[in-house]
Design a protein around this motif. Structure first.
Motif: not given
Length: 612
Positions: A370-373, A476-481
């Motif tokens: 989700e971080a788009g990388q 939260e989106s970039n790291l995961g819950k």
């Protein structure tokens, strides 16, 4: 009194300006993590006869509760006397009488609470007060590109002579999937470069004119730790994260020493109204490396205009090689002439990584998709371990403390590797050197233990501990819950023995009122009206600190971290008269009412610098 939600003034970009400070950096009475010196027992020789011959005080405070911060249960004192800016008596109503004359200013506390003045452990002074007249601060809480476009065009029209248009406070939530692009900036009526900093100040969105003027292309190489963003077709989006050095050839906004002095006075007024009497700088916002700003601060002190004690910080730039430590050591050595009990020059800072919401924090495990990388991307760091270690070793050996900006667990690990190796090379951490890591969002259990063992301070931001509406969703989106839930392990860090200082990283967070942060850290939820009982804003309640521990972060811990614990941080005889007088007692009131407590007086060096 209703809680007032102090909105974040969206952050002005923190430039790599240099600010050095002043004062003796060595502290003979360094404390271990989270400890306070025990209250000294009254010497049996201090009899009533001695009190009868006591000096008449300039100021007396009586009839309230005195929180000395010497120990949690030391709350039996009700009166304090001040002479020549120092505390000469802490005790009861009877004992204070001998200090009062016709010339003594007596302040009746009427049940209010006197405690040490608050100390912010990481702040970028003078913040928006420096930039707001020449740069645009986008409206908070309106993550809307139409709003941004209207505000920018109005600012451009009102300032035709500026060589570049800068703005701050861009919320990535204004963009689809939180991914910024500059297509909408083509509609702005200007032929000049436009650069907009996001809320973290680490990311910048540039228009196409700025990219062209700076020579940034698809083939440009970002600096270590930085990121250039592309769209699905491989074209530049205009968004750069921790890559502001690519824009170094763009015009700059000029600020003068007079601008700096005026902004500092305005900043101090607000800080004093919050009960702050000292700050530990995270690096000033000042677009010049001219060290004469030390002279400005020194002149302010000489004129009696400085109401905040400042442990100043000088920025370390890239590349972090031998020449950079040589440059900084010379700068700090040459600037010691400005040292006073209000100014200290003994700390440098290096930004080792970026921010998780911009996907530039350095992690031990990759970011989510989700971080788009690209797959496996875990961020990069701005210095190798070898270069960082050599830098820390040289600075510490010269007697100067080093603070790293490290948000990801990989950069915290690299910081600790460097601090440990430097201590080994120097035969131990030199006396008076106090190394720090700013932010410390994520860290391993092993590094938690190492921070405690090495005495490395964590300069943290309690208003980031709860689920805030600005950064949390993106993190939260970039790291995961699961990993997001591992951020800010405050309870674990305190129990391990890490010294934590409290701050809010102004202007990245515009509200730097300590009482708001103290409530947030003790509840792990929002301190603001309408949010303080909403479960949507609660985060990791099991990691809460006690109210007393939060007060420590803003007093004794911060005083130690700022090399000031020999003169401030506690209320005891012989220390400087830096106090805050509160309308209620934070140790006994409802924890959710702490942010409602009023600041009645702020006393700096025995002077009333704020009165409600």
């Amino acid at each position: 009194m209703k809680k007032k939600h102090v909105l974040r003034l969206l952050a002005a970009a923190v430039t790599m300006g240099m600010l050095a400070g002043t004062a003796s950096c060595g502290n003979a009475n360094q404390k271990t993590a989270q400890e306070n010196p025990p209250a000294e027992e009254a010497d049996s020789a201090q009899t009533e006869q001695e009190h009868e011959s006591a000096e008449e005080a300039d100021m007396v405070f009586r009839g309230g509760t005195v929180i000395t911060m010497l120990s949690e249960d030391d709350t039996d004192n009700t009166a304090v006397a001040v002479k020549d800016g120092e505390i000469v008596y802490v005790g009861d109503e009877e004992g204070i009488e001998t200090y009062i004359s016709d010339a003594t200013e007596v302040i009746e506390l009427d049940g209010q609470t006197l405690m040490p003045g608050f100390i912010d452990g990481h702040i970028h002074e003078p913040g928006n007060m420096m930039t707001e007249k020449k740069e645009l601060i986008l409206p908070e809480g309106q993550a809307d590109l139409d709003v941004y476009k209207k505000e920018l065009q109005s600012f451009i029209d009102a300032n035709p002579d500026l060589p570049i248009y800068k703005a701050s406070g861009m919320d990535l939530q204004a963009f689809p999937d939180n991914i910024a692009d500059n297509e909408w900036m083509d509609e702005l009526d200007t032929d000049k470069p436009v650069v907009i900093a996001d809320v973290s100040s680490h990311g910048n969105l540039t228009n196409k004119i700025a990219l062209e003027m700076a020579g940034v292309t698809k083939d440009s190489t970002p600096p270590d730790g930085g990121k250039i963003f592309f769209d699905e077709e491989g074209e530049l989006t205009g968004y750069l994260s921790d890559a502001v050095s690519l824009l170094s050839t763009l015009p700059i906004i000029e600020y003068t020493e007079e601008d700096f002095s005026s902004a500092m006075k305005e900043f101090q007024e607000l800080a004093n109204s919050y009960g702050l009497t000292a700050i530990d700088s995270g690096g000033t916002i000042y677009e010049t490396e001219d060290p004469n700003q030390y002279e400005v601060l020194s002149n302010m002190h000489s004129a009696g205009d400085l109401t905040l004690r400042i442990n100043t910080t000088s920025w370390a730039g890239q590349p972090l090689e031998g020449k950079e430590s040589d440059r900084l050591i010379k700068l700090l050595d040459d600037s010691q002439k400005y040292t006073s009990d209000f100014l200290q020059i003994c700390q440098v800072k290096f930004s080792l990584d970026g921010v998780p919401e911009g996907a530039t924090s350095a992690l031990l495990e990759p970011y989510t998709k989700e971080a788009g990388q690209e797959e496996g991307y875990a961020g990069t760091q701005k210095a190798t371990e070898e270069d960082l270690t050599a830098f820390v070793t040289a600075m510490n050996a010269a007697g100067y403390s080093v603070e790293t900006h490290a948000m990801g667990d990989a950069s915290v690990q690299r910081s600790m590797n460097a601090f440990e190796a430097a201590a080994e090379a120097n035969g131990g951490t030199p006396d008076g050197v106090i190394n720090k890591i700013a932010h410390v969002n994520l860290l391993t259990t092993e590094d938690m233990t190492r921070m405690a063992d090495e005495g490395v301070i964590a300069a943290m931001q309690p208003l980031w501990f709860y689920y805030d509406p600005f950064f949390s969703a993106q993190e939260e989106s970039n790291l995961g819950k699961e990993r997001f839930g591992q951020e800010y392990r405050i309870r674990d860090m305190i129990d391990e023995g890490i010294i934590i200082t409290g701050s809010n990283d102004y202007p990245a967070t515009a509200d730097f009122a300590p009482l708001h942060a103290i409530e947030a850290g003790a509840t792990q939820q929002s301190p603001y009206e309408g949010e303080d009982d909403d479960p949507a804003y609660i985060r990791n309640p099991e990691q809460s600190a006690t109210v007393y521990e939060m007060l420590q972060m803003y007093t004794v811990n911060a005083a130690y971290g700022a090399h000031m614990d020999d003169i401030v941080g506690t209320v005891e005889e012989g220390k400087k008269a830096d106090f805050v007088i509160l309308g209620d007692n934070p140790l006994t009131c409802d924890v959710k009412a702490i942010s409602d407590i009023t600041v009645e007086y702020t006393i700096s060096d025995g002077r009333i610098v704020y009165q409600k």
